[in-house]
Design a protein around this motif. Structure first.
Motif, short mmCIF file in Angstrom:
data_model
loop_
_atom_site.label_atom_id
_atom_site.label_comp_id
_atom_site.label_asym_id
_atom_site.label_seq_id
_atom_site.Cartn_x
_atom_site.Cartn_y
_atom_site.Cartn_z
N ASP A 1 0.84 -1.20 0.00
CA ASP A 1 0.00 0.00 0.00
C ASP A 1 0.88 1.25 0.00
OD1 ASP A 1 -2.00 1.86 0.21
OD2 ASP A 1 -2.55 1.38 2.29
N LYS B 1 1.36 7.97 0.43
CA LYS B 1 1.76 8.00 1.84
C LYS B 1 3.10 8.71 1.98
CE LYS B 1 -0.41 3.72 3.42
NZ LYS B 1 -1.37 4.33 4.35
N ASP C 1 -5.83 6.29 -0.84
CA ASP C 1 -5.22 5.52 0.26
C ASP C 1 -6.27 4.81 1.11
OD1 ASP C 1 -3.21 4.50 1.79
OD2 ASP C 1 -2.79 6.36 2.89
N ALA C 2 -7.54 5.13 0.88
CA ALA C 2 -8.61 4.38 1.55
C ALA C 2 -9.02 3.25 0.61
CB ALA C 2 -9.77 5.30 1.89
N GLU C 3 -8.04 2.40 0.29
CA GLU C 3 -8.23 1.36 -0.74
C GLU C 3 -8.74 0.04 -0.18
OE1 GLU C 3 -5.49 1.78 0.86
OE2 GLU C 3 -4.97 -0.29 1.31
MN MN Z 1 -4.18 2.79 2.29
#
Ligand code: MN
Ligand code: BES
Ligand code: ZN
Length: 492
Positions: A263, A270, A340-342
């Motif tokens: 991620d 990130k 990033d909210a995967e």
């Molecule tokens: Mn993430």
């Protein structure tokens, strides 16, 4: 290699070191087992106010004996009376640490505990002895096996108990192994192969759907997450039917896991520091597959299907973006606010798939889903979110038995309001920066059909141990395997 554990009728004379459990500080119980001088030494050792033995559960002290005794080194370990299996496992873990620190490679354990207690002690020792050494090239680092020989007059019972416990621990080790694997080695396709390999010969049915099938099927949330990577997503389905009586129409238990093999955050990249260790982002799937391995190895009388969604969240010209609108497998549309909210996107399609195909009686998902959950509960506890009080409670209580601790967090309509979108059916992020663990949970709840009992386990804080624990050396923890095995085995 983890420790080698052997049960024997009596302790062989070739071993120098013996571990002596001292239950409730009572050495007198050993007066027929050890010689008088040794007994005397033991007494003085455990009463020595200046010594390191404080009598607390798990405290260890050693002395040597040059008398005609069988052993030259005695290690006393304090055990509380009435200790439960988990307490004895922790004792085993402490003994493992003590032996390693003192560079003792082989030790015996004095036969003073009940068969099931000694099996639990052995299992804790085994769990704590785990090491991930695959990428070390120094042979010395690789061979660090300790052998523990345990004398037990009920050897057959202890052996049987331990064999069962060990098969669950080996499933924990599978989870630790895959979480430890670096992302250049473990990606969706290679991970799917590892899953097949570890479950081979256990009588489970495995189906792997590749990116082409997923595209065709319309799993637009999962495929979006994996789009920016050259390593394409997979959905792996594992069916285990160990029912002794097959009742027609009986529905399976469903386990769903997040398997993001890496991620980066995608375009919502990130920052460097937070990307470190994001190889662990498949920890939820590892827990589910580990659970299947343990259930099948023990031929547990149950019917379970696990679905794990594997994808790598990367950046590329064709990667998904912030502002994209995705159509998930359920048909529901999702506005991407943050790439990033995967995890919730991957889970959404896996949840839909398992419910459409199997109509399960209950669904549990596990995922390293939010930093917010870590913020709330720290790193010793995972969050449990559920639409069913009984289900929530069973996970919460489970920790005392398995050592995998959970604490309930809310999933309710107030949080749900935060994921309304002006353009799509929902957005993948709450409107507030706060309460992120619960906005993730309500997002998942939107994909649960027919008011099915469902629990979501957020293991972001627990999948990786930042320090040593009694049963977990620093590193990948295998968190969830023991809890889920226990939960499935007892689910009615
Ligand atoms: Mn993430
Ligand atoms: N995989 C992370 C969550 C995570 C954080 C796991 C730390 C393990 C340790 C997840 O995909 C993520 O990036 N979550 C974001 C969500 C945010 C964008 C709403 C987070 O928690 O910051
Ligand atoms: Zn993630």
């Amino acid at each position: 290699m983890p420790a080698i554990i052997q049960f024997t009728k009596s302790c062989s004379k070739t071993i120098d070191t013996i571990v002596v459990p001292i239950v409730d500080g009572k050495v007198t119980a050993l007066k027929d087992v050890v010689s008088a001088p040794v007994l005397k030494k033991m007494k003085s050792c455990i009463t020595d106010k200046n010594g390191c033995f404080d009598g607390k559960h798990g405290s260890c002290v050693q002395f040597s004996s040059n008398d005609k005794d069988k052993f030259t080194t005695y290690i006393l370990v304090a055990v509380d009376k009435g200790s439960k299996a988990l307490d004895l496992e922790k004792i085993g873990g402490k003994i493992c640490v003590y032996l390693s620190a003192n560079k003792i490679k082989t030790a015996a354990v004095l036969d003073v505990l009940k068969a099931e207690d000694v099996a639990a002690l052995a299992n804790g020792f085994y769990l704590r002895s785990y090491k991930f050494m695959k990428y070390k090239t120094d042979d010395k680092a690789k061979v660090q096996d300790i052998t523990l020989k345990i004398a037990c007059d009920k050897k057959a019972n202890a052996d049987r108990e331990f064999t069962k416990m060990k098969s669950i621990s080996d499933a924990v080790f599978f989870a630790r192994d895959v979480v430890s694997e670096p992302p250049n080695a473990l990606y969706p396709e290679s991970y799917a192969k590892e899953i097949k390999k570890t479950l081979r010969g256990l009588g489970v049915k495995i189906t792997v759907l590749d990116d082409k099938k997923l595209d065709k099927m319309g799993a637009g949330a999962l495929t979006a997450v994996g789009k920016g990577s050259d390593r394409k997503p997979r959905l792996v389905i594992v069916e285990y039917d160990g029912r002794s009586k097959k009742v027609k129409g009986e529905k399976p238990i469903a386990l769903v896991g997040k398997g993001v093999t890496y991620d980066t955050g995608g375009y919502s990249l990130k920052p460097g520091g937070s990307m470190e260790k994001m190889k662990m982002d498949m920890g939820g799937s590892a827990a589910m597959i580990g659970t299947m391995k343990a259930l099948a190895a023990n031929k547990v009388d149950t019917y379970v299907v696990a679905v794990v969604a594997l994808a790598e969240n990367m950046i590329a010209g064709n990667a998904y973006r912030v502002d994209d609108v995705l159509t998930s497998l359920s048909g529901k549309t999702i506005e991407v606010i943050n790439t990033d909210a995967e995890g919730r996107l991957c889970l959404a399609d896996a949840l839909t798939y398992v419910q459409d195909k199997y109509d399960p009686s209950v669904v549990v998902d596990a995922a390293t889903l939010t930093g917010a959950c870590m913020g709330a509960l720290g790193t010793d506890m995972a969050g449990v979110f559920s639409n069913d009080k009984k289900l929530e409670t069973s996970f919460w209580k489970n920790g005392d038995v398995t050592g995998d601790h959970f604490w309930p967090l809310p999933v309710n309509d107030d949080f749900d309001k935060q994921i309304e979108s002006p353009i799509a059916d929902m957005r993948n992020l709450g409107t507030s920066r706060l309460g992120g663990a619960s906005t993730a949970a309500v997002f998942l709840r939107r994909f649960i059909t027919n008011d099915r009992p469902w629990a979501h386990l957020d293991i972001a804080g627990t999948a990786w141990a930042e320090k040593d624990y009694d049963l977990i050396p620093k590193g990948a923890s295998g968190f969830g395997v023991r809890a889920l095995y226990h939960w499935v085995s007892n689910y009615k």
